[in-house]
Design an enzyme around this catalytic site. Structure first.
Site, PDB file in Angstrom:
ATOM      1  N   GLU A   2      10.150  -8.140  -3.913  1.00 43.32           N
ATOM      2  CA  GLU A   2      10.158  -9.392  -3.141  1.00 43.32           C
ATOM      3  C   GLU A   2      10.935  -9.248  -1.833  1.00 43.32           C
ATOM      4  O   GLU A   2      11.635 -10.172  -1.410  1.00 43.32           O
ATOM      5  CB  GLU A   2      10.752 -10.544  -3.971  1.00 43.32           C
ATOM      6  CG  GLU A   2      10.189 -10.667  -5.364  1.00 43.32           C
ATOM      7  CD  GLU A   2       8.731 -11.078  -5.381  1.00 43.32           C
ATOM      8  OE1 GLU A   2       8.247 -11.596  -4.357  1.00 43.32           O
ATOM      9  OE2 GLU A   2       8.073 -10.868  -6.415  1.00 43.32           O
ATOM     10  N   GLY A  29       5.146  -0.822   2.469  1.00 40.00           N
ATOM     11  CA  GLY A  29       5.685  -1.791   1.529  1.00 40.00           C
ATOM     12  C   GLY A  29       6.302  -2.929   2.312  1.00 40.00           C
ATOM     13  O   GLY A  29       5.702  -3.979   2.523  1.00 40.00           O
ATOM     14  N   GLU A  61       0.852  -1.189   0.000  1.00 38.99           N
ATOM     15  CA  GLU A  61       0.000   0.000   0.000  1.00 38.99           C
ATOM     16  C   GLU A  61       0.890   1.242   0.000  1.00 38.99           C
ATOM     17  O   GLU A  61       2.107   1.142   0.178  1.00 38.99           O
ATOM     18  CB  GLU A  61      -0.932  -0.016   1.216  1.00 38.99           C
ATOM     19  CG  GLU A  61      -1.847  -1.235   1.226  1.00 38.99           C
ATOM     20  CD  GLU A  61      -2.754  -1.307   2.461  1.00 38.99           C
ATOM     21  OE1 GLU A  61      -2.733  -0.351   3.270  1.00 38.99           O
ATOM     22  OE2 GLU A  61      -3.459  -2.317   2.606  1.00 38.99           O
ATOM     23  N   GLN A  71      17.469  -4.283   2.136  1.00 33.91           N
ATOM     24  CA  GLN A  71      17.591  -3.873   3.531  1.00 33.91           C
ATOM     25  C   GLN A  71      16.786  -4.812   4.440  1.00 33.91           C
ATOM     26  O   GLN A  71      17.254  -5.200   5.522  1.00 33.91           O
ATOM     27  CB  GLN A  71      17.102  -2.427   3.702  1.00 33.91           C
ATOM     28  CG  GLN A  71      18.039  -1.376   3.125  1.00 33.91           C
ATOM     29  CD  GLN A  71      18.067  -1.385   1.590  1.00 33.91           C
ATOM     30  OE1 GLN A  71      17.059  -1.667   0.941  1.00 33.91           O
ATOM     31  NE2 GLN A  71      19.224  -1.077   1.027  1.00 33.91           N
TER      32      GLN A  71
END
Length: 382
Positions: A370, A129, A125, A374
């Protein structure tokens, strides 16, 4: 430790490589330039029966994550978008296989397996994320099911899908919007023609341009209880754990892309001369190419190791870490290799007339999708 591919995977590699070179490579540039869904490539993958490659044999698959990684690597070597067609089909398949009940599996998996159904998976959204717990799409309990309200972004494959797996937080009637963070997350099977469900126009993307990513809008969308994936409050967790098993595939995309970028760079410098000698004979250039080869081989072994762990039945924290390492290292490597490849092309590297431009743009996408790199590092550190 896996150092060489078993014979089964070598056969997959040889077969897919022939198809990739003969049928996929000639279409790659046009797919990227037109940013149009490559139905012909979908039909090709369907004809080859590749949509269930990593899944159990009862669905026509090989039951081998390593075979799936090899196939994706070979396709991505020439065309990121064609390889992506497999993955956007595998994500919802994997979710339903892991979290669905028998009725849902019987209803949806055969169609996903033979390509007669297409699906998408949606969590992201505007405000969340990587922070999946921060989603605000609500699934309010009503008689016979749930009423979904909210919006999603970056839902890849949604505009061509028959249904979308939408993540939403289950809330009680009257629960304040500000309290939605406390809700339990589940996935819901939303058919594309459900009243109140709208798929917006595709994004104009830098890379991965052949497979559309669109916003979704849910306005009082009624979903029956039998379209909730998994037990209430537990289904999403089950699905997320299953995705640890498929993460090596993302690393395989990166390895294939980097391999293709290196090969393009080698062909280019072999043909050019400067200061009276072939560019490929300059020591600095040769060292750049050597570093590419080193990085690609190291990442390939990490990816194959994680895939072999899946095939060996290893799970839990050990697999989670190995998969995250493979994804982060391989995708960072692909960006580094693509960057150096563009450098070796010189001014031609920034021209859309040369394919290396496409590899560079697609490589950047891999570091973000995907689970950003980080987030992968958070998984590894934990």
């Amino acid at each position: 430790m896996l150092f060489t591919l078993p014979e089964e995977q070598r056969q997959v590699q040889d077969a897919i490589r022939r198809v990739a070179v003969e049928k996929v490579a000639p279409r790659a540039a046009a797919i990227d330039a037109d940013a149009a869904y490559p139905q012909d490539m979908f039909d090709l993958l369907q004809e080859l029966g590749l949509f269930t490659l990593p899944f159990p044999t009862e669905y026509g698959g090989s039951g081998s994550m390593l075979s799936a990684c090899v196939a994706v690597e070979e396709l991505c070597r020439v065309c990121y978008n064609t390889a992506y067609l497999l993955i956007v089909q595998w994500t919802p398949f994997s979710a339903i296989l892991a979290g669905g009940d028998e009725a849902q599996k019987n209803r949806l998996l055969p169609g996903l397996a033979n390509g007669k159904l297409r699906a998408a998976f949606s969590t992201t959204e505007t405000q969340s994320g990587s922070d999946v717990a921060g989603i605000r799409t609500r699934a309010q309990r009503v008689a016979g099911g749930y009423q979904l309200n909210g919006a999603k972004i970056w839902c890849t494959n949604s505009s061509v899908s028959d249904f979308v797996l939408v993540a939403a937080k289950i809330v009680d009637e009257g629960q304040a919007v500000g309290d939605v963070r406390r809700g339990a997350i589940n996935l819901f099977i939303v058919d594309r023609d459900t009243p109140g469900f709208t798929i917006g126009p595709p994004e104009n993307k830098m890379g991965a341009r052949g497979v559309p990513s669109c916003p979704l809008f849910l306005d009082d969308v009624f979903i029956s209880e039998d379209n909730r994936l998994g037990p209430e409050g537990l289904g999403f967790k089950v699905v997320m754990e299953a995705f640890n098993r498929t993460r090596p595939i993302i690393g395989a995309r990166a390895v294939g892309l980097a391999q293709g970028a290196m090969e393009l760079a080698i062909d280019f410098v072999r043909e050019r001369t400067a200061f009276g000698q072939k560019i490929v004979d300059f020591q600095g250039v040769r060292w750049m190419l050597a570093d590419m080869a080193i990085q690609i081989e190291a990442a390939r072994n990490l990816v194959y190791r994680a895939a072999a762990m899946v095939d060996a039945g290893i799970g839990g924290a050990e697999l989670s870490q190995a998969s995250a390492i493979a994804k982060a290292q391989a995708t960072d490597m692909a960006m580094a290799v693509a960057t150096d490849a563009v450098q070796l092309f010189g001014a031609a590297g920034i021209s859309n007339d040369y394919p290396i431009n496409r590899y560079f743009r697609d490589a950047k996408v891999l570091q973000i999708v995907e689970g950003t790199n980080q987030i992968q590092r958070n998984i590894i550190a934990n």
